[in-house]
Motif scaffolding. Structure first.
Motif, mmCIF file in Angstrom:
data_model
loop_
_atom_site.group_PDB
_atom_site.id
_atom_site.type_symbol
_atom_site.label_atom_id
_atom_site.label_comp_id
_atom_site.label_asym_id
_atom_site.label_seq_id
_atom_site.Cartn_x
_atom_site.Cartn_y
_atom_site.Cartn_z
ATOM 1 N N ALA A 11 0.839 -1.199 0.000
ATOM 2 C CA ALA A 11 0.000 0.000 0.000
ATOM 3 C C ALA A 11 0.873 1.249 0.000
ATOM 4 C CB ALA A 11 -0.917 -0.003 1.221
ATOM 5 N N GLY A 12 0.543 2.180 -0.865
ATOM 6 C CA GLY A 12 1.289 3.434 -0.965
ATOM 7 C C GLY A 12 2.518 3.367 -1.837
ATOM 8 N N GLU A 13 2.844 2.180 -2.394
ATOM 9 C CA GLU A 13 4.059 2.027 -3.188
ATOM 10 C C GLU A 13 3.810 2.097 -4.690
ATOM 11 O OE1 GLU A 13 7.112 1.920 -1.980
ATOM 12 O OE2 GLU A 13 6.303 2.123 0.042
ATOM 13 N N VAL A 14 2.540 2.164 -5.103
ATOM 14 C CA VAL A 14 2.187 2.280 -6.522
ATOM 15 C C VAL A 14 1.673 3.691 -6.756
ATOM 16 C CG1 VAL A 14 0.621 1.465 -8.338
ATOM 17 C CG2 VAL A 14 1.718 -0.181 -6.797
ATOM 18 N N ASP A 15 2.153 4.328 -7.809
ATOM 19 C CA ASP A 15 1.864 5.744 -8.013
ATOM 20 C C ASP A 15 0.447 6.008 -8.499
ATOM 21 O OD1 ASP A 15 4.560 6.920 -7.440
ATOM 22 O OD2 ASP A 15 5.133 5.568 -9.063
ATOM 23 N N LEU A 16 -0.074 5.138 -9.345
ATOM 24 C CA LEU A 16 -1.412 5.345 -9.896
ATOM 25 C C LEU A 16 -2.024 3.974 -10.176
ATOM 26 C CD1 LEU A 16 -3.430 7.557 -10.885
ATOM 27 C CD2 LEU A 16 -2.439 7.281 -13.166
#
Length: 408
Positions: free
Chosen positions: A227-232
């Motif tokens: 969670a939070g590691e993919v930009d879009l």
């Protein structure tokens, strides 16, 4: 003089010309675990409604209420007269569910991915998995960025391409989360590491995994604990959410940019009210009933183990997308017809949806299937194997298999 209407037939058209099988554009009546086709009732084993929500009374009643209140259409684009409170509520719920500052909903999932073209400017470079969905392929074509394709899930190849690219250019890696035909997951931990090492952005299309994977059904990102590691994140509402529509979830500034610059958003009529209301009701069920995800994975495990024991090649799938490789297009059509004759509707997938000589029968269980339905599907495949022999007799069956992914 060449005639633009005088196009040659595609490979599948040529195969269909002299084959009695007709797996495409077949009208179906009724929906759910079973469907009606040509006056017969057969098991639906070729549908993306993984959680069985498109016919859930709570979902259909929500759609009916919205239809009565708002009408059948928004009659305009979101940016002008097509935005309803339903759209804004859905965007807020999806942003919170998927995990992002903001969300934008589009009329279809295909249009959500096409919106990415507004981020791909001249001087940028996009790195795309060769097995990405056609909508991602078309987004790259519509954008102005340079295009580099890396071999399917080959992180070493992607690493080399990133290392050889201009470090001053804007770089973006684009991948499916759960690949829609192969049934395997992207190697997300490695993709995150490579994107960060090379200063690239990472976009994941969660069309087939949001609602299905992860303890809370939040998709491949939650499944891998990233969670939070993919930009879009992009996705669709036509699979696990039993409706139709698309989504983009990410930083508020990026979502705002897409609202005013993505042509697939600006120049398309808004998602119909009934579709938005259906998706909201389905989201309630996805959050409240995790047993649906567990049930569909139980069915997938039985299918994968049963098909492999019958000698079928199911590739590297570990999910409820179960490919049965035939290789040859004509053989694929014949297997499809044999299965339909045995009372099972599947998907015959051939070029260009898959590479040449990689034709497959796509089987997808639903949460609303019973154990008896799965037994009947396996019995149908067993009968096909008895009639046609090994399909195919390939050494791929001897590959070591990863266990089926099961959500917590």
């Amino acid at each position: 003089m060449a005639d633009v209407f005088g196009k040659k037939r595609s490979a599948v058209q040529r195969a269909l010309a002299d084959d009695p099988a007709r797996p495409y554009y077949r009208p179906l009546a009724a929906r759910g675990a079973e469907v009606e086709i040509d006056g017969r009732t057969v098991i639906m084993a070729g549908c993306n409604d993984y959680l069985g929500l498109s016919t859930d009374p709570r979902v259909t009643e929500a759609a009916a209420r919205a239809l009565r209140r708002f009408g059948a259409s928004c009659s305009g684009s979101r940016v002008l007269n097509g935005t309803l409170t339903l759209h804004e509520e859905l965007e807020g719920r999806l942003a919170a569910f998927v995990g992002g500052e903001a969300a934008l909903v589009t009329t279809t999932g295909f249009q959500a991915n096409l919106a990415l073209a507004a981020l791909l400017d001249e001087g940028d470079t996009v790195f795309a998995d060769m097995s990405n969905h056609a909508s991602l392929v078309d987004a790259v074509r519509l954008g102005s960025a340079d295009h580099r394709r890396y071999r399917h899930s080959d992180l070493a190849h992607l690493d080399r391409l990133l290392a050889a690219s201009d470090p001053a250019a804007g770089r973006i890696v684009v991948t499916d989360g759960l690949f829609s035909m192969e049934g395997d997951l992207c190697r997300l931990p490695g993709l995150v590491a490579l994107a960060r090492r090379h200063g690239a952005r990472l976009v994941v299309d969660g069309a087939h995994d949001i609602g299905l994977l992860g303890p809370g059904g939040r998709g491949v990102v939650e499944h891998f604990g990233l969670a939070g590691e993919v930009d879009l994140i992009t996705g669709t509402l036509s699979k696990c959410f039993g409706s139709v529509g698309g989504m983009l979830v990410g930083p508020a500034a990026v979502v705002e940019h897409l609202r005013y610059n993505a042509r697939s958003v600006l120049f398309s009529a808004a998602m119909p009210p009934a579709s938005a209301a259906a998706a909201l009701a389905a989201l309630d069920i996805v959050e409240a009933e995790p047993e649906r995800r567990r049930r569909v994975f139980d069915h997938a495990r039985r299918l994968l183990e049963g098909l492999r024991s019958l000698g079928y090649d199911t590739g590297d799938s570990t999910t409820p997308i179960v490919p049965v490789y035939t290789g040859d297009t004509r053989l694929c059509l014949r297997v499809w017809q044999e299965l339909l004759d045995a009372g099972v509707f599947t998907n015959a997938v051939v070029e260009p949806a898959v590479a040449r000589n990689r034709a497959l029968i796509r089987v997808t269980p639903q949460a609303v299937h019973t154990d008896g339905h799965i037994t009947r599907v396996l019995d149908a495949f067993a009968e096909v194997a008895r009639r046609l022999g090994p399909v195919p007799a390939a050494p791929a069956n001897e590959r070591p298999r990863r266990p089926v992914e099961v959500p917590a």
